[in-house]
Design an enzyme around this catalytic site. Sequence first.
Site, PDB file in Angstrom:
ATOM      1  N   LYS A  22       0.840  -1.211   0.000  1.00 20.77           N
ATOM      2  CA  LYS A  22       0.000   0.000   0.000  1.00 20.77           C
ATOM      3  C   LYS A  22       0.869   1.254   0.000  1.00 20.77           C
ATOM      4  O   LYS A  22       0.621   2.192  -0.747  1.00 20.77           O
ATOM      5  CB  LYS A  22      -0.887   0.009   1.256  1.00 20.77           C
ATOM      6  N   ASN A  23       1.895   1.243   0.846  1.00 21.55           N
ATOM      7  CA  ASN A  23       2.677   2.465   1.016  1.00 21.55           C
ATOM      8  C   ASN A  23       3.624   2.739  -0.148  1.00 21.55           C
ATOM      9  O   ASN A  23       4.179   3.838  -0.244  1.00 21.55           O
ATOM     10  CB  ASN A  23       3.426   2.418   2.359  1.00 21.55           C
ATOM     11  N   ARG A  92      -4.898  10.435   5.087  1.00 20.07           N
ATOM     12  CA  ARG A  92      -3.746  11.294   5.349  1.00 20.07           C
ATOM     13  C   ARG A  92      -2.753  11.304   4.195  1.00 20.07           C
ATOM     14  O   ARG A  92      -2.106  12.309   3.902  1.00 20.07           O
ATOM     15  CB  ARG A  92      -3.053  10.829   6.633  1.00 20.07           C
ATOM     16  N   CYS A 116      -5.984  10.415  10.740  1.00 19.31           N
ATOM     17  CA  CYS A 116      -4.907   9.769  11.494  1.00 19.31           C
ATOM     18  C   CYS A 116      -5.185   9.776  12.984  1.00 19.31           C
ATOM     19  O   CYS A 116      -5.513  10.804  13.554  1.00 19.31           O
ATOM     20  CB  CYS A 116      -3.588  10.466  11.254  1.00 19.31           C
ATOM     21  N   ARG A 121       1.645  14.068  14.333  1.00 17.91           N
ATOM     22  CA  ARG A 121       2.060  13.971  12.922  1.00 17.91           C
ATOM     23  C   ARG A 121       1.922  15.285  12.160  1.00 17.91           C
ATOM     24  O   ARG A 121       1.115  15.410  11.228  1.00 17.91           O
ATOM     25  CB  ARG A 121       1.266  12.873  12.204  1.00 17.91           C
ATOM     26  N   ILE A 123       2.730  18.261   9.535  1.00 18.32           N
ATOM     27  CA  ILE A 123       3.201  18.179   8.151  1.00 18.32           C
ATOM     28  C   ILE A 123       4.215  19.289   7.850  1.00 18.32           C
ATOM     29  O   ILE A 123       4.476  19.621   6.706  1.00 18.32           O
ATOM     30  CB  ILE A 123       2.033  18.192   7.137  1.00 18.32           C
ATOM     31  N   ASP A 124       4.796  19.829   8.937  1.00 16.68           N
ATOM     32  CA  ASP A 124       5.799  20.894   8.770  1.00 16.68           C
ATOM     33  C   ASP A 124       6.932  20.463   7.850  1.00 16.68           C
ATOM     34  O   ASP A 124       7.408  21.250   7.030  1.00 16.68           O
ATOM     35  CB  ASP A 124       6.424  21.258  10.130  1.00 16.68           C
ATOM     36  N   ASP A 305       4.858   0.024  12.119  1.00 20.82           N
ATOM     37  CA  ASP A 305       3.604  -0.573  11.649  1.00 20.82           C
ATOM     38  C   ASP A 305       3.495  -2.065  11.987  1.00 20.82           C
ATOM     39  O   ASP A 305       2.417  -2.650  11.841  1.00 20.82           O
ATOM     40  CB  ASP A 305       3.447  -0.356  10.137  1.00 20.82           C
ATOM     41  N   ARG A 398      -8.456  -0.800   4.393  1.00 17.75           N
ATOM     42  CA  ARG A 398      -7.653   0.244   3.740  1.00 17.75           C
ATOM     43  C   ARG A 398      -6.307  -0.294   3.278  1.00 17.75           C
ATOM     44  O   ARG A 398      -5.731   0.220   2.322  1.00 17.75           O
ATOM     45  CB  ARG A 398      -7.385   1.388   4.730  1.00 17.75           C
TER      46      ARG A 398
HETATM   47  N1  EPU Z   1       9.334  10.389  13.315  1.00 18.86           N
HETATM   48  C1  EPU Z   1      10.334  10.495  14.239  1.00 18.86           C
HETATM   49  N2  EPU Z   1      11.620  10.525  13.807  1.00 18.86           N
HETATM   50  C2  EPU Z   1      11.945  10.470  12.490  1.00 18.86           C
HETATM   51  C3  EPU Z   1      10.911  10.310  11.538  1.00 18.86           C
HETATM   52  C4  EPU Z   1       9.600  10.275  11.989  1.00 18.86           C
HETATM   53  O1  EPU Z   1      10.078  10.546  15.415  1.00 18.86           O
HETATM   54  O2  EPU Z   1      13.143  10.512  12.147  1.00 18.86           O
HETATM   55  C5  EPU Z   1       7.955  10.395  13.780  1.00 18.86           C
HETATM   56  C6  EPU Z   1       7.173  11.567  13.234  1.00 18.86           C
HETATM   57  O3  EPU Z   1       7.303  12.703  14.039  1.00 18.86           O
HETATM   58  C7  EPU Z   1       5.784  11.015  13.164  1.00 18.86           C
HETATM   59  C8  EPU Z   1       5.998   9.538  12.896  1.00 18.86           C
HETATM   60  O4  EPU Z   1       7.316   9.256  13.244  1.00 18.86           O
HETATM   61  O5  EPU Z   1       5.101  11.169  14.372  1.00 18.86           O
HETATM   62  C9  EPU Z   1       5.763   9.128  11.439  1.00 18.86           C
HETATM   63  O6  EPU Z   1       6.468   9.990  10.608  1.00 18.86           O
HETATM   64  P1  EPU Z   1       6.466   9.979   9.029  1.00 18.86           P
HETATM   65  O7  EPU Z   1       6.343  11.388   8.576  1.00 18.86           O
HETATM   66  O8  EPU Z   1       7.641   9.201   8.529  1.00 18.86           O
HETATM   67  O9  EPU Z   1       5.130   9.211   8.663  1.00 18.86           O
HETATM   68  P2  EPU Z   1       4.280   9.341   7.361  1.00 18.86           P
HETATM   69  O10 EPU Z   1       5.148   9.636   6.204  1.00 18.86           O
HETATM   70  O11 EPU Z   1       3.129  10.233   7.601  1.00 18.86           O
HETATM   71  C10 EPU Z   1       4.435   6.810   6.669  1.00 18.86           C
HETATM   72  C11 EPU Z   1       3.478   5.669   6.424  1.00 18.86           C
HETATM   73  C12 EPU Z   1       2.860   5.216   7.736  1.00 18.86           C
HETATM   74  C13 EPU Z   1       3.985   4.783   8.671  1.00 18.86           C
HETATM   75  C14 EPU Z   1       5.015   5.921   8.841  1.00 18.86           C
HETATM   76  C15 EPU Z   1       6.242   5.516   9.638  1.00 18.86           C
HETATM   77  C16 EPU Z   1       2.675   6.015   4.179  1.00 18.86           C
HETATM   78  C17 EPU Z   1       1.568   6.439   3.283  1.00 18.86           C
HETATM   79  N3  EPU Z   1       2.451   6.107   5.491  1.00 18.86           N
HETATM   80  O12 EPU Z   1       3.674   7.857   7.228  1.00 18.86           O
HETATM   81  O13 EPU Z   1       2.034   4.103   7.445  1.00 18.86           O
HETATM   82  O14 EPU Z   1       3.483   4.424   9.923  1.00 18.86           O
HETATM   83  O15 EPU Z   1       5.470   6.361   7.538  1.00 18.86           O
HETATM   84  O16 EPU Z   1       6.926   4.471   9.007  1.00 18.86           O
HETATM   85  O17 EPU Z   1       3.732   5.592   3.704  1.00 18.86           O
HETATM   86  C18 EPU Z   1       0.319   2.518   7.764  1.00 18.86           C
HETATM   87  O18 EPU Z   1       0.616   2.037   6.668  1.00 18.86           O
HETATM   88  O19 EPU Z   1      -0.469   1.951   8.561  1.00 18.86           O
HETATM   89  C19 EPU Z   1       0.908   3.801   8.163  1.00 18.86           C
HETATM   90  C20 EPU Z   1       0.413   4.550   9.131  1.00 18.86           C
END
Ligand code: EPU
Length: 419
Positions: A22-23, A92, A116, A121, A123-124, A305, A398
């Site tokens: 999915k991702n 999201r 979410c 989380r 988006i900054d 995950d 999903r």
């Molecule tokens: N974070 C840290 N340190 C880092 C990186 C991230 O603490 O170095 C924290 C962030 O602050 C945040 C969380 O980790 O609270 C996730 O951050 P990220 O921005 O990487 O998440 P994302 O890009 O929004 C993707 C996946 C998620 C998965 C996360 C973490 C997609 C579409 N979504 O989200 O997938 O949990 O990365 O690996 O790729 C899921 O598939 O169920 C899912 C939620």
Amino acid sequence: MSHFVIHGGVPLKGTVQVGASKNAMLPILAATLLTDELCILNNVPDIKDTHSMLAILKDLGSEFEFKNHTITIQTKKIKTRQVNKEVVSHMRASILLLGPMLARLGKVSMPYPGGCVLGARSIDTHLEVLRDMGVKWEGDMDDEIVLDGKPKPADIVLKEMSVTATENAVIAASLADGETTIRLAAIEPHVQDLCRFLIQLGVDIKGIGTHTLVVSGKKKLHGATYRITSDYLQAGTLVLAALLTKGTVTIQGVPIHDLDVFWNLLREMGAQFTIKNDVVTVHPTKRLVACKRLQTNVFPGFPTDLQPPFTVLLTQAQGTSYIHEALFEGRFAYVSELKNMGADIRIENPHEAYVEGPTPLSGMTVRSFDLRAGAAMILAGLVAKGKTTVTQIQYIDRGYEDFDETLQSLGAKIHRVDD
Ligand code: EPU
């Protein structure tokens, strides 16, 4: 609304094939907006998130066909800067539209994405990366993200190794004519898969699999045919289901090295399994021992995950296991459901928990708080005595294609009931 009814205690048996990621699908589908030519994506998961992303693309002007796990898609022209507000409110990952819309159209508007429950989380990181590439933030940005300007080549340092922010940055750089360097880039398998797809479109990307990506964008990109990678998270979930039920299951098409830390932890716990090429065979394990430290991390660390489904396994292991969830402060919500089923888990704070095992689990009605928590509830139902009802399974749909049917093919007593 539907729910799953599971009668636990049946050892799983048989062979399954891992489905697509999915991702990886989400950013790749978004990135098809970068070209006006035809793209053909194979091995696409037929899940709710695919249909949600397609609904957004349709609004934007894409023409496509989706059948037999193949999407044929072309976007000759993007018709509007406005991303479908309704889909954004519950998915999201809609944030992944920022990069391609700016790269191709030079403008985008969307509400802040919802959907979410895992934590704050922010988006900054996304917005700052795009600003570093010369994109202007319009208005007060309070209720709606309004961005203007085509991204320009830049030297960027991400605020944190965010998966989707890295994906947005790489996509945005793909039509910026020149070299963009992205430091502190995330390197999850799906980020790498997106980069491989972009190379097929004509982008030059160096450093795939490292935290420094150098993207040489092109003025125009062409179409491509691409096969989406298989899902390491689904593979891990199936391995855990087999271990929990003391089954004998062969899982094919496993991206083995995407799960290196996972295998290490399982070995430490005494789990019985063999790996040959991309095939994992799980054997019944009489006694599992506790895990000293389950520490989630960015890739190649243990994936957050897989933390909820892994915790179900910890409830069946002898001794005290320690979990450190480093990423999400809202990820332990499912623990209350497991405790109701009989698990002995103590949450120290939003990031740390201790699990005492083994404890028998009893079937009851439990909620699926999010996608991965939902998978954990299903695994708990498979090992629990009696009948477990898992509600709010729209989250599970999903991300896991026909999860109930996959488990049924291994002999599990699980049925979908439409309310
Ligand atoms: N974070 C840290 N340190 C880092 C990186 C991230 O603490 O170095 C924290 C962030 O602050 C945040 C969380 O980790 O609270 C996730 O951050 P990220 O921005 O990487 O998440 P994302 O890009 O929004 C993707 C996946 C998620 C998965 C996360 C973490 C997609 C579409 N979504 O989200 O997938 O949990 O990365 O690996 O790729 C899921 O598939 O169920 C899912 C939620």
